[in-house]
Each structure stands twice: as structure tokens, then as C-alpha cells.
Design a protein around this motif. Structure first.
Motif, PDB file in Angstrom:
ATOM      1  N   ALA F 184       0.947  -1.311   0.115  1.00  0.00           N
ATOM      2  CA  ALA F 184       0.021  -0.100   0.163  1.00  0.00           C
ATOM      3  C   ALA F 184       0.731   1.317  -0.158  1.00  0.00           C
ATOM      4  O   ALA F 184       0.185   2.340  -0.408  1.00  0.00           O
ATOM      5  N   LEU F 185       2.008   1.064   0.102  1.00  0.00           N
ATOM      6  CA  LEU F 185       2.987   2.370   0.645  1.00  0.00           C
ATOM      7  C   LEU F 185       2.927   3.326  -0.674  1.00  0.00           C
ATOM      8  O   LEU F 185       2.820   4.513  -0.703  1.00  0.00           O
ATOM      9  N   PRO F 186       2.973   2.752  -1.983  1.00  0.00           N
ATOM     10  CA  PRO F 186       3.073   3.566  -3.272  1.00  0.00           C
ATOM     11  C   PRO F 186       1.892   4.451  -3.236  1.00  0.00           C
ATOM     12  O   PRO F 186       1.995   5.494  -3.755  1.00  0.00           O
ATOM     13  N   SER F 187       0.859   4.006  -3.049  1.00  0.00           N
ATOM     14  CA  SER F 187      -0.366   4.540  -3.063  1.00  0.00           C
ATOM     15  C   SER F 187      -0.246   5.969  -2.164  1.00  0.00           C
ATOM     16  O   SER F 187      -0.931   7.257  -2.475  1.00  0.00           O
ATOM     17  N   VAL F 188       0.025   5.504  -0.921  1.00  0.00           N
ATOM     18  CA  VAL F 188      -0.085   6.637   0.253  1.00  0.00           C
ATOM     19  C   VAL F 188       1.061   7.484  -0.112  1.00  0.00           C
ATOM     20  O   VAL F 188       0.892   8.899  -0.264  1.00  0.00           O
ATOM     21  N   VAL F 189       2.220   7.298  -0.747  1.00  0.00           N
ATOM     22  CA  VAL F 189       3.423   8.220  -1.022  1.00  0.00           C
ATOM     23  C   VAL F 189       2.685   8.917  -2.356  1.00  0.00           C
ATOM     24  O   VAL F 189       2.884  10.080  -2.322  1.00  0.00           O
ATOM     25  N   GLY F 190       2.273   8.173  -3.149  1.00  0.00           N
ATOM     26  CA  GLY F 190       1.770   8.920  -4.299  1.00  0.00           C
ATOM     27  C   GLY F 190       1.001   9.960  -4.233  1.00  0.00           C
ATOM     28  O   GLY F 190       0.852  11.160  -4.836  1.00  0.00           O
ATOM     29  N   GLY F 191       0.185   9.715  -3.111  1.00  0.00           N
ATOM     30  CA  GLY F 191      -0.846  10.999  -2.722  1.00  0.00           C
ATOM     31  C   GLY F 191      -0.469  12.218  -2.026  1.00  0.00           C
ATOM     32  O   GLY F 191      -0.720  13.389  -2.088  1.00  0.00           O
ATOM     33  N   LEU F 192       0.978  11.900  -1.764  1.00  0.00           N
ATOM     34  CA  LEU F 192       1.584  12.999  -0.997  1.00  0.00           C
ATOM     35  C   LEU F 192       2.586  13.965  -1.771  1.00  0.00           C
ATOM     36  O   LEU F 192       3.094  14.994  -1.227  1.00  0.00           O
ATOM     37  N   VAL F 193       2.874  13.354  -2.734  1.00  0.00           N
ATOM     38  CA  VAL F 193       3.842  14.043  -3.891  1.00  0.00           C
ATOM     39  C   VAL F 193       3.175  14.404  -5.280  1.00  0.00           C
ATOM     40  O   VAL F 193       2.293  13.682  -5.529  1.00  0.00           O
ATOM     41  N   GLY F 194       3.832  15.132  -6.060  1.00  0.00           N
ATOM     42  CA  GLY F 194       3.543  15.616  -7.463  1.00  0.00           C
ATOM     43  C   GLY F 194       4.344  14.849  -8.400  1.00  0.00           C
ATOM     44  O   GLY F 194       4.397  15.535  -9.587  1.00  0.00           O
ATOM     45  N   VAL F 195       5.227  14.037  -8.116  1.00  0.00           N
ATOM     46  CA  VAL F 195       6.245  13.433  -8.933  1.00  0.00           C
ATOM     47  C   VAL F 195       5.722  12.051  -9.498  1.00  0.00           C
ATOM     48  O   VAL F 195       5.010  11.319  -8.826  1.00  0.00           O
TER      49      VAL F 195
END
Lengths: 251, 251, 251, 251, 251, 251, 251, 251
Positions: F184-195
Motif C-alpha cells: 500500500a505504501l506507493p499509493s499513500v506516498v503517491g498521494g503526498l507528492v506530485g512526481v
């Protein structure tokens, strides 16, 4: 509470020693087996002729030997499946009559003598690589009191060999057919006979056999309607059901 | 070439009408069935009591009716599985004696009368959603000459209902157990009886039942050794094998 | 044989009307439920507050209405899941008090009034597509007497929305978290609270979501140890267990 | 920035030492945990009674011992799962009070004494092969302060043994049921009790058990609505959730 | 609490209107977004140039139109994916500037004019059946301000066609490659260029393509190290990431 | 045939030394690379800054050392992935400058010095068990000339740790996020950044993680649209693509 | 650039009209097909006798008709697979010579007359449900100029019917064997002949056939070494390869 | 009963030594092979040029040596696949002419000399990791009397290397293409040639290659119609079929 105790309770009620209310209370809460519900205990009813069984895989030699010995006491046959020679050596120390079946990986103790079923269980397989599973089935069936016929080396890619065994196939009351790879043998055998065929997929094969999945699916989709299936490599289970079927015929 | 023709050929050889060489030639090349190898044709041997069967799914009403009619000629029972009411109406036009079994989705014609097997086939299922598969099994088994007992609404989550049917379960010679979802019923039933249990996974369920896969795997891994398995929703196949087993007992 | 009958039998024994032997015989063979083994019938023990439930999918409007009506008699709440508006119209004809929950696809009849549990069940989901499952859980939980808090639109890709609901999450006694696609929400929520989280994978998604399999596997592998999982789309089951947990706390 | 620092910053603002603008800047950019958002740190809230946990698999004996020692400092209980005897020997060198649970493959240090929960967690399994998973659950639950009842050797193929444990099953506040092969036990147990059942599929089995997949699917499709599921072999996770549920009741 | 409110609070502290203790209390408990943690709200940071997006599948025409209209207000571009012509007609009623892309099944509203990225996104696919996915990617990328080159009809079984597009492939800053069936195109294209390749498996195919699984697995196992993969049929997601990559180059 | 040779051939034609027909013949049949089609040889274009790579798994220490040495000659960086310490010892014999990265299982030779990219690649993972994959990515990215930031111990079940790294996440030009279990980590991280976020499923986990399948499916179904996925455990591939993306920005 | 153009370019170089440098430039950058690399275009080489093919599924009747017409121009045979009668009616409007093959779901136009291959392609299948796939193969093979023998109704459960076709099987140069369910027929046929057998799994079956997966796996695991496999239901592909093999023999 | 015996029987009938009835009886019951049905025994017909084959995996060195020796007697070539060097040493003791092929893991004995087929079998693979499977195919094909061309190191990510082998590819009568990972090579090669391509998926790869499943599915879905597929890693089977095809051409 066994039957005798139940009888005593009823007598106590009649004699006024126990009130009806108290009797009701006891009857509602006592454990089921104490009611003498022998019919719930299927093991007893099945044990006539069925061996006691140990699944030896993952157990130490010591454990296998100890359990084996304890089971011999009741006078029934004893079977250890998925056993190693090392486990057998340990068993032999405590029960010298035990025998080892190398290919079947089974340890057996036959305390009940010769076959008691007159019908024949045919155990069929295609090649040498399916032999361990087929032998587990055959050894199990023999220990359960069946006459067993082994029909090996009859793969579907060489029909003449299978057809040359046609009469032997037809003499069986029930057939156990072990096959790996595409698992087609039970379908073909099923078409040649009029008795139940128990199909055992084996984990033999590589690549897209996926450890027996291909054979399992093939057998479940058999176009022969007299085929049922057990788990991959489950020679023991096949022999167990075959015995139940054979027993019916012979009795 | 049937036995009579073979006999005639041999006589012709003896009488010098046909040379040995010519006889050899004919014998080598003639089609197998002409040799009178009746044993290869299992259908004949099985047909005593077995109905002719039509898989109606995907066929037009017309096709079903035409095939159905043609099969009635030989005097055996006829069964169409996975049939619709519309197909039945078409059959009824040509064969008014045909009956429709709504839940089982079967059309039957019973030309052979009452059960000929004395043993009972028990057909067990948990709930109403498994009924179509259970009824396909029951209707098939009846048409094959068996006495059938239906035991329904006995899911594993309500053991008391199952246990209250214990004596009926024990009267059967062989049991067909249909279950969807987790497919646990055959294991539990298998533990209560001493006869073969034929497990039929049904495609009932949703989500991770994966159209019957969960039930199928559960049944293949049954801890009751008297369980064998047929394909998902294959009530017909279960009844077929159960008949073979029941027949043994009754004879 | 209900408790009264058992009482009478005992009295008959005491009075000599029935011999102890005869009483033993009757007790051994009567069906279990007749023994008044109330403990075996978990339904009764659970029914305090639990609604009667109909799985409406695949049933005709008529069938749903007829079953619904029959269940209202006992005075308990009644719930039909996976119901259509058309089925609801039929129910309404026979039971005007029934309500329809469009998104949840549930028909309910609340005969027992306001929540009886003081603890709160939080029902959490990420977006509008998971709402049907979440609402099935919420409606079920409410009908089972729980106070329910809905926390929606809190997907893991927008943490700030989830975090802004932090205090609401912490007020719940137990959480039901519904999620499709990657199914990550239960893990994240599980990390924010100290109560049990019941994860419900939904079949929302496309491609490699494989109808909820991706979410299911994700939830089973949750790194939050307070997460357990029910079947795909099983909002009802989640609410059922959540009620059992909430009930403990509240009592 | 801990609460004291925040307090000081506010005081500095009041005293004119720090301008409002500067305070805003600091507040916006400081790391979350420094804000003293204790509610985000669920670990603290959960730790009352929860042990510190080490997943020992794949770690060297040295690593396990070092981590174990460091965790004992805070005075809480310590648990190492999937541990070997060799790892235990290393731990024992540095913390002589540590205990080894052979079957559970767990190392524990109990610094908090006797059970603090009055409710009972029942840990149920069918046979000896499921014991390692069941024991991991039982040992974990005990270390988390629960009273634990072990109910073993109660497979679904021998219902009488399970039924004879009926009253013990009913005394539990929550049940953990471990099963491999067909995974039917949680469904059957779920039908006998009115409390939450946490099902743990085990990787026990062969062939079409596919390392626990069959049991997992079976449990997810359970027809008992009080069943939730954790990952294959995840005895620890089951005990964790069971503790949360049990804790509620007892408080 | 937005920045202005925070500023006011600090000023109130300085002026003695609010005590430091009270300020601490408010700061600790207020919802995150009120703190003005703009960095948590990634949507805002990403929105420069990114359209607002509606997943139209499963929504009514009315719903799509209403949402579409509400999103146009902020002046950004608007995109509805998986949309039908019927949904478009409803949108057009309320927003006449909206355009429909038949093959891409997209409705777009471009309020921001011409491409702002100087780099080119190449969208590659093999045949006409992959076009819907490729067009979803192309239309999305264009609406996100990219220059897009479509390179179609370049399957791996006709290399000459692919090679004849070599220079066009090399002019792209990033490539989106859509392929069904065996999914080999991204590997081959990846070997021809030195830029990132985003592979989109499509559900095109039959039989053992298993609705895109074959293509998905093929792409994940690509021997070209510059290939990453998105979900089956996820043209939108591919375009989204490609835009982020292209934006970097162009800035 | 390199450009010079082609030039000479053309001159020979002009000078009449080679007839047009002969020139045609040579041009049609010569191997493609000899035509100087440098654009087909992507390796050359990519090699600026890209290391030569050896997949060490399954190779003998001797083989690895020999290949490693041969690759150092061209002056580029050299990387051996999935390498053992034993293989490293052999490499060190022939190339003393080689370094071993224990956790990453990589051998590197950096002949090109300090990072040449100004953008940062963030390498994120949840726990210690994902470290080998994350380190393979980090070591690879460094050897390819990138500045790398490692952000570890930020699992989704403890959001505060992840959020406290928010500013570091936002400084990266591209993120590589490695996660096992539910992925699940990429989804959560993906939501925190714009890259762009490159997700790497790891084979960490047990039971229903199915060796990384659960994490893989989770990532493919990510609700964050800036996530793309590479093969399970493919840290190298993630670093390769991240370098291509980072390079764009920096140039 | 075709050979003539290349020739002209060379002549222009010789005559000084084009400088060597300019010629080099043109040669390096021109599209491959213009180089006259006819060998890259396999279509041309294969087309001798191969029909032009349209995959009609998912196309409108109009589209099929228009494409069909355009392909007839070159004088080759034309084939539309997976076509409906409605599509055929549209084709017939524009090309009255077109024929429809109902079971095969193929539209054909034979412009090249009688078979040109002397070898026979045998097309074998078990029952009526496999006929559509078998007919697609047979019709395709005929249109490709082969003599085709159809051998149907020869399932493995009725060996006598298969064996009675033994001589016809042996007359074929190559065999296409279509089978659903367990997919055993290719193995059995493969054992009876000495020529290549192309196995086509069909999606016929239900339950655990998983839309042809069972048959596919069975065929891949065939114990007959002369069996290769194509995709599920891919009768066209089987005929294509069979033609290539047959062509070799006949030439 | 061989032809001579049949001839004698017929003569005996003519001479009155055997009655027609007795002859009929003998003819009906004799084993099939005794009838001289040589056509059923395909092995004989295929053996012209085909080696005897031993699957060495799982056999002891002793067993391999003994079987190997026994097979050499008939004068045909002998092949042991999946053999170890240790097994070879044992074979060499008893048959010094045997050769070992390290990479192919094959032991061969060539008693029949040089290639007898004039056509060429091309064996193609991408990299060194596919070499064992490719070599098994190549060594097998050579022993079966074919001329074999090895074309290695031609992966799809470096098309120029593949294209530079174009003319060699086109000289082959049939191609065997081995590939792991995404399995795209057969599709690309299939597009470059006009002969049958036999695709062999290899178990090379990691993660989502799932031991060759990704390559297998890719090949089954090939967009090149001249591709058929054999089991994962089945180099032997590919060579067997390729020989049958090549033999046709050459004769």
C-alpha cells in the motif's frame, strides 16, 4: 454418562431418589459422547477391517515408532504413509513384524491375514514416475483386505499396451487410476469399463503441470461419467474409498 | 463384422471358399467394432438401467425434441439435463409421456418403471441455492433405478439440523453431498457415515468463492477419507457413479 | 421433545407409567433438537437484537415478499440484502412499514426501535464506488441496534481527508473499512486506531483488480495487526461481527 | 517540538520575543510528531498490555538477542515469533528470564505477571499439524494478558469430539480457530457459538491445498456470519485482534 | 484554520487576548487541513495543468452532466473517461463547448488552450483493437497540455512497419505503448529508444489472454529495463505519469 | 560497414570503380549494424552514465569476476546485481577498486565519480525486510549518477513516521517505493507528492502474499494516478527508469 | 525506395548527379521498406496461397463488408473468422460469390480454386460442442489450398470409435485435434500417428474447465512428444501452421 | 500372434485341424498387439531415425547407466535428458562412446552418423540463461538426424542483433525459439519468417514470471499465426516435432 449410568439415573428417578427436574438438568448438560451416542462415533463402525493410519511425514522416527506401537495393541492392521526407511528402522525395533514398502513409502503391520474381499481393486498407472502414488494406493488397499491387481506402464500415448490389458481392467470391481502430466488416463480407462474409477492426479511433470494441477483439472473435466477424483498424490484416500465400494460388492 | 459374420468367414476358410491369405487380410484391416469386440463398447454393458442422456444446454428446442424422440425408440429411459421449460414444451409435443423437473432443469422419460436397486442413494445439500444441483443428481439417480432420499437444509453452521438427520444419513448405501461457498458439508457428513461420499461443489456463492473454486478445493482437501469429488455443478456425474456403487451393493 | 415434554417423561418415570428402560430408549434415539438442547441452536441465543435475514438475490419479488412477511411475525427486525426496488415494491404491499435503502440495496423493517448499543461502529470507505458495500454494512449494523458513524471519501491517496477524520475514527468501538482497488485503506486506518478493524474488500476496480482479488489479498497481508477480513463485498458479514464486538463493549 | 517547547513558543509570542509571523512559520513546517500529536502514535495507546514483538525469521541469533534485550528495558512483555531454539539460546544469554515455546516457535518474556482480562480466548484446532499455528496464537494471547483455553483434536470429520467440547466453546468471549486442508472448522464452530470467531488458515495439507489457499478460500466463504479471517499461518495476528475484542468485554 | 486565522491567533497571543496554554490546546486539536498544510493537499500542487477527471462508467448521464458542469467553474480542463455518447449528449446540454472522442470514450473540455509542454509523448499501439486504450491515453495527454504523436499499426509480427517509425519513436520524450495479446510491443519499443516507456496491457485477446493477464505478465517481465507498467486498459494513468515526466523535461 | 566505409563505397561508385548494380547488391545484403544505423543500437545512446550490468545469480564466482573485469575496460561504471560475498571476493582479486554492498547484494565499480544529476531520487521502504530491494535500487541509482535519498521505516500502519518525512519526499524528482505484504505504501506516498512514483513489489511476506503477488496487484490497482509498477523485487529496473526521468529534469 | 529507385540513385552517383555524401544521407535515413527489403515483409512471401483474413468479431456488418471487398481486389482468397450471419448478408451484398459457413462462423471467398496441396490435413474432434472450433480450422485449411479430412465424434471415453478411424488418421500429413473438457484427445491421437499434431483447446465445458484452461494445461503436458499447442479456440491458427507443414511435404 | 501365426491358424482352419468355432474364440480374445496391428505401435514407425530416450531426472546414476546400456543394443541413437555429469560418468563406464553435453544436460550416443535431413532446424534464444533449454533442443535435433543452426543472443530488446541474423533465420525449414521472461521472441521471429515456429517458454525469470507462466501465456497469445507452443522448458519436445516437420520437407 454411559448406558449403564443412564439406566441408573432412570431407576433413581423411578425410585424417587432423583427428582424429574434434576434429571432434566443432568440430561441437558451432559457431554454428548456420554449419552452413548455410539452412532456419532463413525470410527468404530468403520474400523472393521480398516487399519489404523499414521501420516508419518514431518514426524520424527521416534514419534512414528511410539505411535505405531501403541496402535498395534488393538489387534488391527497398522499403516504409516509417507514414511522413510529411517522411520521404518525405528518401528522395526519395537515391532519386528512391521514391513517396509520402499516405493509406496509405507510401513505396514498385517495382523489380520489374507484378503477378505472377493472383489478386485485394480490399480492402474502410466509409468514409473507415478508408481509411488500407485503403490501407496495398492499397499493401502491390500492392508484393508482387498485383492489388488497392479496394471502399470499403460499410458494413453501407447494405446496398444492399455488395450492389451483390457480383460484385466474388466475383472476389477473398482479401479484406481493414477496419472500425472495431462491426467488423461482415467478418462480413457473409464471408457473401457463399467465400474467406478477413482482418479488420482499425481504431482509428476514439470512446467505447466504446476505440481499436479493440470492433471487434477483434466480429471475433474473427464468426459467419462464414471470418474471421481481425490486430491493430488492421495493414493491412500483412493484406496480407502475403493475399499468401501469393493466391500459392498463382496458382502 | 459381427460374431455370425466371423463364424461364416471361418467356415468359408474351412470349406476352401476363402483362402487363408485372404482371411488374414480381412481380419487385419476390418474396423474394430466389426470384430464383435463388445467389451470395447462399454456403452452397451452399462446401458442396463442407464438412461440415454442429452446435454440440452446450447441446443435449440427443436434439436432437443428430435434427439429425445430418437432415443426413446430403444425402450430405455431418457434424460435431458440443463434443459429449459421451453425445450420441454417441444419435447412434450413429440413425446407426451416426458416429464419436466423445474428445479433440476431436467426432462425425463421413464420407460422402465420402479426402482430396481434396493440400496438408497442419499442426496444431501445445505440450502435452497444448492437445490438445482442436488435435484439434478436426485432426478438422475431416480431415473437410473435407485431409491433416493433427499436431505436438505442441513448446513454446517447449524449442526443440530444435520445431526437430527443422522439416522437417515446412515441408511444410505452411498451419499451425494452438494455444497457451495466453503464446501465443508461433505467433510462433516463423511465423518458421520461409513459409506462413500461423492462431493459436488456448486457454483453458489460470491466474491472469493470464485464460481465454485473455493468449494472444489475444500472438498479435494477433505479430512474425511471417504470423500471423492466431481466437477463443479456436476450433479449428473455424481448420480452416475453413485448408481454404479449402489448397483454393486444391491446385486 | 421440548423441555416440557422432557419434564413430563421424567414425571412419568417417577410415577411408574414409563419404565426406566423405555425412557433410556427414547432419550437415546430422539432427534437432538427435541432434547431442548438450546445451546446447539445458536440462532436463538444470537437473535436477541439480530434481525432475520433474507438473501434476496435470485429470488422473485413474490418470494421475497412472502418470506419477508412470515419473518415479521416474531416481532424481530427483518433485513433483505441484495434487494431490488422491484422486490421492495412487492414487500411494501404486504408490509407497509418496510423501508428501502437504495444504495445499500437493502429492505428493512425495524420493529425494535432505537439503538441499544452505546458503542459506535464506524463504517469507512474511500469513494462513491465502494458506497453500496459500505451502506450494506451500515444499514445492517443499524438494524442490529448499533449506533453507526459513516466516514466516506477518505482514500489513501488523499491522506489529509483521512487525517481530518482522525477523532471520529477514534471514537468508534470497532471499524468496518470497505475498499476496492488496492485495498490499502484498512491498513492505514488500522494504524490510526486501537480497536478491531474489519476489512471488506469490494469488487470495485478493473483490469488486474480481478473483481476484488487484489483488494482481498492486500487486506489479508495487512501490516496492521488489528485487521481481519471478510469475503469480497460482504458488508453484511462485517456488520454482523462488528455487532458482536460492539455488544461486548456495551454490556 | 514537544508540548513544553510549544508552550515556550507561545509564551515567547506573548512576551514579544517571537513575532506572530515567525511563530506561524515554525508551526507550519515542524515535523508532525513534534507537535505532540500523540493520537497519531497508536503504538502508545495500544501498548498497555501489548508486548513488543520481533519477527525472528530471517534474523541471526545475535540480532534477535540484541533486539530482544533492548525491548525489555521498557518493562513491557516481549515476544519473538517464528523463532528457533538456537535464537532462544542466544536470547537466554542476555535475558535469562526468557522462555521458549517449542511448538509455537516463540520466545517470551513476561514482565507483567498474570492475566488481566477476565474473558477467555478459546484457541481451537483440529489436529497435531495445526498445533504450531494454534500455539503461536495461544502463547501470544497469554502474553497479552488473556486467559486462554486450548481445545485441540476436534476436526470436523469427528463431530462427537467437537460436540463434547461444546460447553468449553461457549465459555469463551472470542474464539481463534486454526485449520488447514479444507478449512471447515471455523464454519462449524461458528455455528455453535454466539461470539466472534477469528479463522486462521494454516498451510497444512498437500496437493490441492496449495499451501493454505484452499483453507483460506473456504474460510472467506464461511456460511457462519460470525467468522472473520486473517492471513495463512498468522496465529499472532489472530491473537492480537482477539485480545482487542476480549479487552473490551473485560473493561 | 487557514493561514489568516493562524496569523490572527498568534496576534491574539501576543496581545494577551489568548493565553499561551489556550493557544497550545487549539493548535494540538484542530483538523489538519485547517492548519493550512497545503503540502498535504497534493491535488492543489498537481492541478497546474492537470484536468479535473470523472470516471463516467456506472454513472447516469445526469450525474455525469452535473459533475462535469460543477468542475468547469474553476477554469481548469475537464475530462470524463469511459463515457458513452449518451452521457456526452447530456453534458453538451449544460456545457456546449464539451467535445466527444468516440474511440477514446472520453468527453473533454479544454479551457486552457494549446499544449504547454514542448516535449512529445508518443502513443504507440499495434492494431485497431488496442485503439480505445491508446486513444484514452492520447486524449488525456493532450488535455494535460502535451504534444502527442500517435504511432499505430506497428505490431511485433511486422517489424518493418515498426522500424519505419523509428525516427518518430526517437523524437518522443516519453512513450506510452499499449498492447494486448502477448504484450511484447513495449519490450521491442523499449529496445529502440532511450526514454521511459510506460506499458499499458489491454484486455484485447481471447482464450489464454485471460482478459489482459498475459499481456500484463509479459510487460512486467520485460527484458527492456526502461519499461514500467500500469493496470490493464489504464490509458488514463499512463498519460498522467507520462505528463509528469514530460513536464520535467520541458521546464 | 561503418559511415566511413559507406562514404568510400559511394565514392567508388562515383569514380566508376564500383558499378551501381554491385553497390545495390552490397547495400541490400549487408548486416544492419554495419550500415551504421546507430539509432538502432540504443545501448550506445543510453550508455552515457549507465553502468554495464551483470546479473550475478546463478553464475560462478569465476564467471562473475571474468565478466566484471572485461567490462571495466571501457571506463564506464560496472554493476553486478544479486551477487554474493563470495562472488565479490573473486571480483576483488581482479579489480581491487570494486566495492560490495552487503544488503543490496551488489558489487559496484565507480569509475565516473560523483553524481552528475542534480535532481534527487528518493528510495522509500517500510521496514527492514524490504531493505535488500530498496538498497538494490539505491545503489544502482547512485552508480548511475543520481543523488539518492533513503527514506526507510515508513510503513502505512504508522502514518506519523511517514508524514514526518513529508518534506524529504517532496524534495525528490522521482520516487522509488518498495513494499511487500499489502503493497500500500506507493499509493499513500503517491498521494503526498506530485512526481512520478515507481512502485516495486517485494516478495516479502508469507501466506497469502504469494511471494509478492499481493503487493504487485495492489500496486497495479493504485488509486494514486502517478504510480507505475515494475516486476517483483526489481530494484534495478526501478532505478534504471528513475534515472531516465531524473536525467530529463536535470538537463 | 524500391530496387529500381536504388538502382537509379546509384546511377546518379556514378554520373555525378548526386554526391556520395548526399547518397549516404539518403541511405541512412530512408524507411526500411523503401530499401526493398522484401525479406522483412513476410506477408508477401506467405501470401502465395494464404488468404487475406478479417477478424470479424466486434466489427459492424458494414465494416466487415467494406474490408472484405477491398481485399478481394488482389485476387487472393479472403476469409472472415468469428463472423455472424448478419455480417455475411452485408458481405454478400457487395461480393455475391462469398459463402457462409454457419458452424465455423466463417465467410469465405475462394478465388483460387481447388486444393493445391497433395497432403491431407486431418481435423479431429470429440463431439458436437467442439465442432465450431474444428470447423474454423477445417474451413481455413481448405481455403488455404489443403485437402481436409474431418474426423468427428471420436472422444477418448469411447476408444472403439477412435480406433475405427485409425487408417484415416494415418493418411494425414498433419493433424489438428480440437478438444475441450480434459483435453486428452491430442495425447491419444498423438500416440496413434507419426506426424505432427496441433492441439487446439476449446472453451467447451463448465465448472473446473475454467473456459478451456483445463484442456490447455492438459495439452501442454501431453505425454505424446509430437503434440504442440495453440491458443484456446484458435482453430484459425492451427490451420495456418498445419498449412505450412503440409506445404513442405507437398512441394 | 504375429502375421505368421495368423497365417498358420488360417491354414489350420482350412485343413480342418482347427474348427471355425475354435478359431473365432482365439481371434476374439488374443491381445491386440499379437494381431500384428503394427500400425497401432507408432513407436516402431517413428523409430526410423528417432533416438531412444531416457528422462534422467530423479533416477540414480546406476539406473541411468543400466537403461542406457540396454537401449544401445538395438543400434539406434540413445538420448538421456535432464542428466547430470555424475550420471554421465556412470554411463561412460558401460558405454565409452557416450558423450556429455554440459549445458544441455544431455547424454548422447550417436550410432547412426551424420545428419540425414537436408533441411535446417534453427534453434533461437535470447540470452545465456535460456541456453540450457535451447541446447536440449539443439542436441536432441542433431541426434535425430537434423542439421541444426544455433542463433543465440538475439533478444527483442536489441532488434539490430536479431535483424542481423535475418538471412540465417530464413534458411531454416523450421524454427525452435526459446524464451523466458516476457516470451516475446517467437512472435517477433514468427513475423520475420514463413516457416513454422515452435515456441518453448523457459522458466527463466523472477517475480511475476511465475516460473515460465508469463512466457507461456505470451506465446499462446502470439500475434504471429505461425507459432505453436510446447510445455515450459520442453526443449526435447520442440526438437521432436521440428524433426517431424523437417523430415517431411527433406523427403
Amino acid at each position: 454418562m454411559n448406558p449403564e449410568q443412564l439406566q441408573k439415573l432412570m431407576e433413581a428417578v423411578r425410585e424417587g431418589m432423583v427428582s424429574p427436574e434434576e434429571a432434566c438438568g443432568r440430561l441437558k448438560t451432559l457431554p454428548f459422547e456420554d449419552l452413548g451416542f455410539a452412532k456419532v462415533d463413525h470410527h468404530r463402525s468403520l474400523r472393521t477391517g480398516m487399519p489404523e493410519v499414521i501420516y508419518a511425514k514431518g514426524k520424527t522416527s521416534n514419534q512414528v515408532a511410539r505411535i505405531f506401537l501403541s496402535l498395534t495393541a488393538s489387534g488391527v492392521n497398522v499403516l504409516a504413509t509417507r514414511a522413510t526407511r529411517e522411520q521404518y528402522e525405528a518401528v522395526k525395533q519395537v515391532e519386528p513384524r512391521a514391513e517396509f514398502h520402499e516405493i509406496a513409502a509405507c510401513i505396514t503391520l498385517n495382523q489380520k491375514g489374507d484378503p477378505t474381499q472377493t472383489g478386485i481393486i485394480g490399480v492402474v498407472c502410466a509409468g514409473t514416475s507415478d508408481l509411488p502414488v500407485a503403490e501407496e494406493a495398492a499397499v493401502t488397499a491390500e492392508l484393508m483386505g482387498n485383492r489388488v491387481e497392479r496394471i502399470v506402464d499403460v499410458g494413453v500415448a501407447g494405446l496398444h499396451r492399455l488395450l492389451s490389458q483390457h480383460s484385466r481392467l474388466q475383472e476389477a470391481s473398482v479401479l484406481i487410476v493414477c496419472a500425472g502430466m495431462e491426467g488423461a488416463l482415467p478418462s480413457v480407462v473409464g471408457g473401457l469399463v463399467g465400474v467406478p474409477v477413482i482418479a488420482v492426479p499425481t504431482s509428476v511433470g514439470y512446467g505447466a503441470s504446476f505440481s499436479g494441477l493440470a492433471a487434477l483439472l483434466g480429471m475433474l473435466n473427464s468426459c467419462s461419467p464414471n470418474v471421481t477424483v481425490v486430491n493430488i498424490d492421495n493414493g491412500f484416500g483412493a484406496a480407502y474409498v475403493a475399499t468401501l465400494i469393493n466391500r459392498r460388492q463382496s458382502s
